[in-house]
Write an enzyme that holds these catalytic residues in place. Structure first.
Site, PDB file in Angstrom:
ATOM      1  N   TRP A  56      36.331  47.473  37.663  1.00 19.38           N
ATOM      2  CA  TRP A  56      37.654  48.084  37.802  1.00 19.38           C
ATOM      3  C   TRP A  56      37.518  49.603  37.778  1.00 19.38           C
ATOM      4  CZ3 TRP A  56      41.003  44.989  39.694  1.00 19.38           C
ATOM      5  CH2 TRP A  56      42.347  45.390  39.822  1.00 19.38           C
ATOM      6  N   GLU A 106      56.663  45.003  44.978  1.00 18.44           N
ATOM      7  CA  GLU A 106      56.012  46.299  44.816  1.00 18.44           C
ATOM      8  C   GLU A 106      56.351  47.230  45.976  1.00 18.44           C
ATOM      9  OE1 GLU A 106      51.645  46.759  45.621  1.00 18.44           O
ATOM     10  OE2 GLU A 106      51.593  47.160  43.475  1.00 18.44           O
ATOM     11  N   GLU A 151      44.543  53.862  40.350  1.00 20.47           N
ATOM     12  CA  GLU A 151      43.266  53.204  40.044  1.00 20.47           C
ATOM     13  C   GLU A 151      42.239  53.371  41.152  1.00 20.47           C
ATOM     14  OE1 GLU A 151      45.154  49.117  39.169  1.00 20.47           O
ATOM     15  OE2 GLU A 151      44.433  49.833  37.231  1.00 20.47           O
ATOM     16  N   GLU A 152      42.355  54.453  41.900  1.00 24.92           N
ATOM     17  CA  GLU A 152      41.475  54.630  43.057  1.00 24.92           C
ATOM     18  C   GLU A 152      40.584  55.856  42.940  1.00 24.92           C
ATOM     19  OE1 GLU A 152      44.484  54.901  46.066  1.00 24.92           O
ATOM     20  OE2 GLU A 152      44.563  52.727  46.386  1.00 24.92           O
ATOM     21  N   ASP A 201      42.922  57.668  38.382  1.00 25.42           N
ATOM     22  CA  ASP A 201      44.343  58.013  38.457  1.00 25.42           C
ATOM     23  C   ASP A 201      45.212  56.776  38.282  1.00 25.42           C
ATOM     24  OD1 ASP A 201      43.755  56.774  40.910  1.00 25.42           O
ATOM     25  OD2 ASP A 201      45.182  58.019  41.999  1.00 25.42           O
TER      26      ASP A 201
END
Ligand SMILES: *[C@@H]1O[C@H](CO)[C@@H](O)[C@H](O)[C@H]1NC(C)=O
Ligand SMILES: *[C@@H]1O[C@H](CO)[C@@H](O)[C@H](O)[C@H]1NC(C)=O
Ligand SMILES: *[C@@H]1O[C@H](CO)[C@@H](O)[C@H](O)[C@H]1NC(C)=O
Ligand SMILES: *[C@@H]1O[C@H](CO)[C@@H](O)[C@H](O)[C@H]1NC(C)=O
Length: 612
Positions: free
Chosen positions: A153, A435, A212-213, A209
């Site tokens: 992750w 989303e 999550e990238e 960030d």
């Protein structure tokens, strides 16, 4: 088998979402409703949408432990059936603020459960590390039962501890104001103290960030870290404690925060080389989550009404005009659908509900600030923003008594409402907030029932109605040191073990939302129902049985679920039944199942069964 299940999932999905004949068509109810009517109707949908995803009794939370917030009930394409520290904290900050206004005791039970769950999560060793040196606190996500997620992750994510501290402090203030000092000191503070120590120690290191990238420095992370240390220090003081490292690090974080501003807009990701513009709703989310109703239009803390934040709002929202088909032809000065960042490719890159709502929320908060400070100052920085919504705008100071002030605020309100109207337009008639929504035809995309989408609706409404969050001290924490320094304060960490909440006054729930969950393998055409001895369960009449929902059915977990409101204390006999496409009914094996609806302050309950 996989195909059949996919098909049955698809059918259930269509049933639930009622897209009608043509997907791009706006559902009729939403079309008829005015914006005001829609907002009023959507409020309870958003509120129950949040609660449905909170374990263990939320209607869509089967499999999540008590106090655990699921990001979404979606288990595939994408699988969001986990709990994120960031999402959970943002959701609970919104719920705590709702609780402070409503004093809804059901909500308080949820808040206490959330805090108890966080005390435990802080101690779970995970791939980011352990509690002993704080490193484990920045693990982004956990399993729904509160154990570690061990897959690959983007970790660590250093916004989570800061946001959790902010959510807990908001509740801590209420506890103090209502004479529950020992709960604030002995239950809330030990958790907050770990998170503050984490921020003070690690703020000056890179991490991932909020999307999550990107491994680097993120404006959102830095902004919420600054806020957490400022209010953390004040909260510590209010319970006779102190946070020296909050005081030493907060000014340096504020100093660092300034470096994201490039003169025209906020470059949301720095200390990284990702080949992007840096235009990212990251910045707008930072402004709404660090909004301080006591602060003025301060550039240093990037308040919603600050010239910098208004300039940034225009640059950011303009970046989405050319990239989304649904924004085609919308003129300058009118709201558009907003996504995360224009270069986004996740699900091919689409607008997000929470991003579009955040664009509205910033402007509502700015309106509050202008009204409170009694004037609008247009600078060369903010002029392009103002001219886009009010073409004759010019630099200067406009007191609230002036006609220009009235024109500017009225244009701003109309413009802000435009963003909400975009969300209204692309929300299905059942009010479900996924989303994303498709950039070409506006239909919902990616995870269904995103908890954060619902929470973003709640905070937008509060801002629109001038229901204000507490001040966090921005007004006295806006002095930027002349020189920025790299720094860190090493902290100490300890497990928080006290979750013995006092007996809060609460009303016994008269009616309880009971969610029936049953694991029952089916094939296409078959549907599962619950039927039982009381009228709410059809009085054993199979034609009046309650249909269950298969939208989260998978091969591994063949879940059918549904909720019914039942009287507290009711004694119920029930069984599950299966209906074939042609209507034939099969009953479960004997004996009948029995259940007594709990009598307590909790207004929701959950049953987990397996077909027999
Ligand atoms: C650490 O802080 C210094 C001073 O503000 C800044 O130049 C540097 O980029 C920061 N690095 C990280 C990773 O935060
Ligand atoms: C993130 O960046 C830092 C500093 O550049 C580096 O030390 C770290 O290994 C990177 N982490 C990942 C997971 O790539
Ligand atoms: C502006 O402030 C005044 C006085 O505080 C208040 O009565 C009024 O409702 C506010 N207007 C808006 C649009 O917030
Ligand atoms: C289950 O309940 C029904 C309706 O009251 C009853 O007719 C049936 O005998 C019960 N089954 C068993 C096994 O007790």
């Amino acid at each position: 088998m996989a195909f059949r299940i996919t098909l049955s999932y698809f059918l259930a999905f269509c049933l639930l979402h009622d897209f009608g004949s043509a997907i791009p068509t706006v559902p009729s109810i939403a079309k008829r409703a005015t914006l005001e009517e829609w907002i009023v109707g959507q409020g309870p949908v958003a509120f129950s949408g949040v609660l449905a995803n909170i374990g263990s009794t939320g209607a869509k939370s089967y499999g999540a432990s008590q106090g655990i917030v699921l990001a979404s009930p979606s288990k595939s394409n994408p699988d969001y059936f986990y709990t994120w520290t960031r999402d959970s904290a943002l959701v609970f900050k919104a719920l705590v603020d709702q609780f402070i206004t409503s004093e809804d005791t059901n909500l308080q039970i949820e808040i206490n459960d959330y805090i108890s769950a966080q005390a435990k999560l802080q101690t779970v060793s995970n791939p980011s590390g352990e509690l002993s040196n704080g490193a484990g606190l920045a693990e982004p996500k956990y399993m729904p039962d509160g154990t570690a997620f061990t897959g690959d992750w983007g970790r660590p994510q250093r916004d989570g501890p800061a946001l959790r501290a902010t959510a807990l402090i908001a509740y801590g203030r209420w506890l103090l104001a209502n004479n529950y000092d020992s709960a604030a000191r002995d239950i809330v503070w030990p958790i907050v103290r770990n998170d503050l120590a984490y921020v003070a120690q690690y703020w000056n290191q890179t991490g991932f960030d909020l999307w999550e990238e990107v491994n680097g420095s993120s404006f959102f992370t830095t902004a919420v870290q600054h806020r957490a240390l400022v209010e953390g220090s004040a909260f510590a003081g209010s319970i006779g404690q102190s946070c020296a490292s909050c005081n030493s690090q907060a000014p340096q974080i504020l100093c660092f925060l300034q470096t994201y501003w490039n003169g025209q807009y906020i470059v949301s990701n720095i200390n990284t080389n990702i080949g992007r513009s840096g235009k990212d709703v990251n910045s707008v989310l930072a402004s709404i989550h660090t909004f301080d109703p006591e602060a003025g239009c301060d550039d240093a803390t990037f308040q919603p009404c600050s010239p910098r934040m208004l300039a940034n709002h225009k640059v950011l929202t303009d970046s989405f005009r050319p990239v989304y088909g649904i924004n085609n032809g919308i003129p300058q000065g009118s709201a558009v659908a907003v996504g995360r960042y224009p270069e986004d490719v996740y699900f091919n890159g689409n607008p997000w509900y929470l991003a579009t709502l955040a664009a509205a929320e910033q402007l509502y908060s700015a309106l509050y600030q202008f009204n409170k400070t009694g004037s609008i100052t247009i600078t060369s920085t903010s002029l392009p923003f103002w001219q886009s919504i009010y073409p004759s705008a010019a630099s200067g100071n406009f007191p609230s008594s002036s006609p220009t002030f009235a024109s500017l605020t009225s244009s701003l309100k109309t413009y802000a409402d435009g963003y909400v109207a975009i969300v209204q337009k692309y929300t299905p008639s059942n009010g479900g907030l996924a989303e994303q929504f498709d950039k070409s035809n506006g239909s919902p995309l990616s995870a269904v029932d995103l908890t954060w989408s619902y929470a973003s609706f709640l905070t937008m409404v509060s801002a629109r109605n001038n229901i204000l969050p507490a001040s966090w001290g921005a007004d006295s924490a806006n002095q930027v040191p002349p020189v920025c320094a790299s720094s860190s304060a090493t902290g100490t960490y300890a497990a928080s073990t006290n979750t013995n909440w006092p007996n809060f006054d609460c009303n016994t729930a008269a009616s309880v939302q009971v969610t029936f969950n049953v694991l029952a393998s089916t094939v296409v055409g078959q549907n599962i129902f619950v039927v039982g001895s009381i009228a709410e369960l059809g009085s054993w009449d199979t034609s009046k049985a309650i249909p269950l929902d298969a939208s989260r059915y998978t091969d591994g977990v063949p879940l059918w679920y549904g909720s019914v409101n039942l009287a507290a204390g009711a004694q119920v006999q029930y069984k599950y039944i299966r209906k074939e496409a042609d209507g034939r009914v099969s009953w479960e094996n004997d004996p009948n199942r029995s259940y007594t609806v709990p009598t307590s302050c909790r207004s929701s309950a959950s049953i987990g069964d397996t077909w027999r």
